[in-house]
Design an enzyme around this catalytic site. Structure first.
Site, PDB file in Angstrom:
ATOM      1  N   ASN A  37       0.805  -1.209   0.000  1.00  0.00           N
ATOM      2  CA  ASN A  37       0.000   0.000   0.000  1.00  0.00           C
ATOM      3  C   ASN A  37       0.849   1.274   0.000  1.00  0.00           C
ATOM      4  OD1 ASN A  37      -2.421   1.337  -0.026  1.00  0.00           O
ATOM      5  ND2 ASN A  37      -2.712   1.280   2.193  1.00  0.00           N
ATOM      6  N   TYR A 160      -6.494   7.998  13.597  1.00  0.00           N
ATOM      7  CA  TYR A 160      -6.412   6.842  12.729  1.00  0.00           C
ATOM      8  C   TYR A 160      -7.783   6.244  12.371  1.00  0.00           C
ATOM      9  CZ  TYR A 160      -5.998   2.106  11.280  1.00  0.00           C
ATOM     10  OH  TYR A 160      -6.187   0.956  10.584  1.00  0.00           O
ATOM     11  N   HIS A 217      -3.092   1.009  16.820  1.00  0.00           N
ATOM     12  CA  HIS A 217      -2.258   1.446  15.699  1.00  0.00           C
ATOM     13  C   HIS A 217      -0.888   1.953  16.139  1.00  0.00           C
ATOM     14  CE1 HIS A 217      -2.126   2.470  11.318  1.00  0.00           C
ATOM     15  NE2 HIS A 217      -2.866   1.399  11.334  1.00  0.00           N
ATOM     16  N   GLU A 267       0.574  -6.889  11.438  1.00  0.00           N
ATOM     17  CA  GLU A 267       0.179  -6.600  10.053  1.00  0.00           C
ATOM     18  C   GLU A 267       1.318  -5.966   9.258  1.00  0.00           C
ATOM     19  OE1 GLU A 267      -3.165  -4.093  11.187  1.00  0.00           O
ATOM     20  OE2 GLU A 267      -2.230  -2.435  10.139  1.00  0.00           O
ATOM     21  N   HIS A 317      -4.252  -9.857   8.142  1.00  0.00           N
ATOM     22  CA  HIS A 317      -4.520  -8.489   7.693  1.00  0.00           C
ATOM     23  C   HIS A 317      -5.454  -8.527   6.483  1.00  0.00           C
ATOM     24  CE1 HIS A 317      -2.700  -4.388   6.362  1.00  0.00           C
ATOM     25  NE2 HIS A 317      -3.565  -4.199   7.326  1.00  0.00           N
ATOM     26  N   GLU A 344      -9.798 -10.190   8.988  1.00  0.00           N
ATOM     27  CA  GLU A 344     -10.217  -8.801   8.739  1.00  0.00           C
ATOM     28  C   GLU A 344     -10.821  -8.734   7.349  1.00  0.00           C
ATOM     29  OE1 GLU A 344      -6.971  -5.997   8.547  1.00  0.00           O
ATOM     30  OE2 GLU A 344      -8.238  -4.358   9.250  1.00  0.00           O
TER      31      GLU A 344
END
Ligand SMILES: [Mg+2]
Length: 408
Positions: A37, A160, A217, A267, A317, A344
């Site tokens: 990503n 977040y 996070h 993750e 993840h 997830e």
């Protein structure tokens, strides 16, 4: 049998999926996901410039030897870029193997351990009432597990995964477009004062059955994480995710001494060497790696087996950055793994996404049902892919109120 060609595509409907297609002299092809990503062009370049020229002419059935060839042959080992590239090749080779055997991949792992794999959705709110509405929506859709993230009173920006305005939803693409990141401001004290009470209210509102997950996070120090974990115990969380920065494998020791809240982490890990101590010393309850950037099915299966020896369950993840190819690979592992926990899951099933990646995998009543098609059970339409191209994007960065850089 020989690999004759391999192609890399970048793009998708509002996403920069990096898709690998490996072709063979017998007409069978395999698909892999190398999406990293907001750094998508890097595994793509690694594949095109270094890996694919070596792959041509290899026997695709020797997926183990090919994995070892690239991993041991790299000299500079590991790292998310290399492991995402290896992961895509490995997924594609397993896809070919399944098609040659005319079996869905879970059969090659040892068959099904369950019908339908538990998934969790993402509920978010600008404030607590907004979050309650979002949770209700997913409960009404049949989800049995929901991750809950809430705006923090007094925080100068949305934090977040949380929308800025009531009723909005974070769009992970348009919100983060452009190569220069947005800045989010963070205050651990405000968060720690607000969130335990909010989680307790959510538990009160939705009762004992709903599985509630929460993601910190990576924002807390080990001492803060220990205090926070103890404070959220009345909410009976399914898991507390990433309470501390994941690169310190000893950070959770203090939390473990003070709380029995289940901990999920990993993750951002890309190899077993990032989490072997966490697993062997039983400092976590769930391991969160992704099949794509943790080196593919071959490597993640080893992590899952190590985790199984230490009562650690899977919670792969499933961010929107994973393409349906990675999600299919994880679905096959989820169907098989004796130590499966939860997956997830963000709804990928837009008509555009289904047209690009046709498959018969399906979600029903909060459970993901893997299809019985051979291999990964997901296809890739190259004509559809020609409609899309790469769009640069960046995760936000996080600063404290005085400007100090913090952990995203
Ligand atoms: Mg997370």
């Amino acid at each position: 049998m020989k690999i004759t060609n391999a192609k890399v595509f970048i793009g998708g409907p509002g996403k920069n999926y990096v898709t690998l297609k490996i072709e063979t002299d017998q007409g069978v092809y395999g698909l892999g996901d190398a999406t990293l990503n907001n750094r998508e062009t890097l595994p793509a370049a690694y594949l095109r410039d270094y890996l694919i020229p070596n792959l041509i002419g290899m026997d695709p059935r020797n997926s183990e030897d090919i994995w070892q060839f690239f991993y041991r042959g790299a000299y500079f080992r590991r790292g998310p870029i290399a492991m995402a590239a290896f992961g895509a090749i490995d997924m594609a080779l397993w896809d070919i193997k399944g098609k040659l055997a005319n079996m869905p991949l879970y059969q090659l792992f040892g068959g099904k351990s369950r019908e339908g794999a538990l998934v969790y959705a993402h509920a978010t709110g600008a404030d607590l009432e907004d979050l309650m509405d979002s949770i209700s929506y997913y409960v009404e859709q049949g989800y049995k597990a929901v991750r809950v993230q809430c705006g923090i009173p007094g925080m100068p920006t949305a934090s977040y995964a949380v929308p800025e305005k009531k009723g909005d939803v974070r769009n992970y693409i348009t919100d983060y477009a452009g190569i220069r990141p947005k800045v989010e401001v963070w205050d651990s004290d405000r968060y720690m004062r607000f969130m335990p009470g909010a989680l307790a209210e959510i538990r009160d509102r939705f009762g004992p059955e709903l599985k509630i997950l929460h993601d910190v996070h990576h924002r807390l120090t080990p001492r803060e994480a220990a205090v926070f974990a103890r404070a959220v115990e009345p909410a009976d969380l399914y898991w507390l995710e990433d309470p501390t920065p994941a690169d310190d494998q000893d950070a959770l020791r203090l939390l473990r001494q003070h709380s029995t809240v289940p901990v999920a982490i990993g993750e951002v890990f890309n190899s077993v060497w990032d989490c072997n101590r966490l697993i062997e010393q039983e400092l976590i309850d769930f391991i969160r790696v992704a099949v794509s950037y943790a080196g593919g099915i071959t490597h993640v299966k080893r992590i899952v087996d190590l985790a199984g020896l230490h009562h650690v369950r899977t919670g792969f993840h499933g961010a929107p950055s994973h393409s349906p190819i990675c999600m299919a690979a994880q679905a096959h592992l989820n169907a098989w793994a004796p130590n499966f926990g939860i997956q997830e899951y963000l709804v990928l099933g837009t008509p555009e996404c289904d047209a690009l990646f046709p498959s018969a995998h399906r979600m029903e009543n909060g459970l993901f049902h893997v299809s019985d098609a051979p291999g990964l059970g997901v296809d890739f339409d190259e004509r559809e892919a020609a409609r899309y191209s790469y769009t640069p994007g960046s995760h936000p960065v996080v600063r404290l109120e005085d400007g100090t850089m913090w952990n995203y």
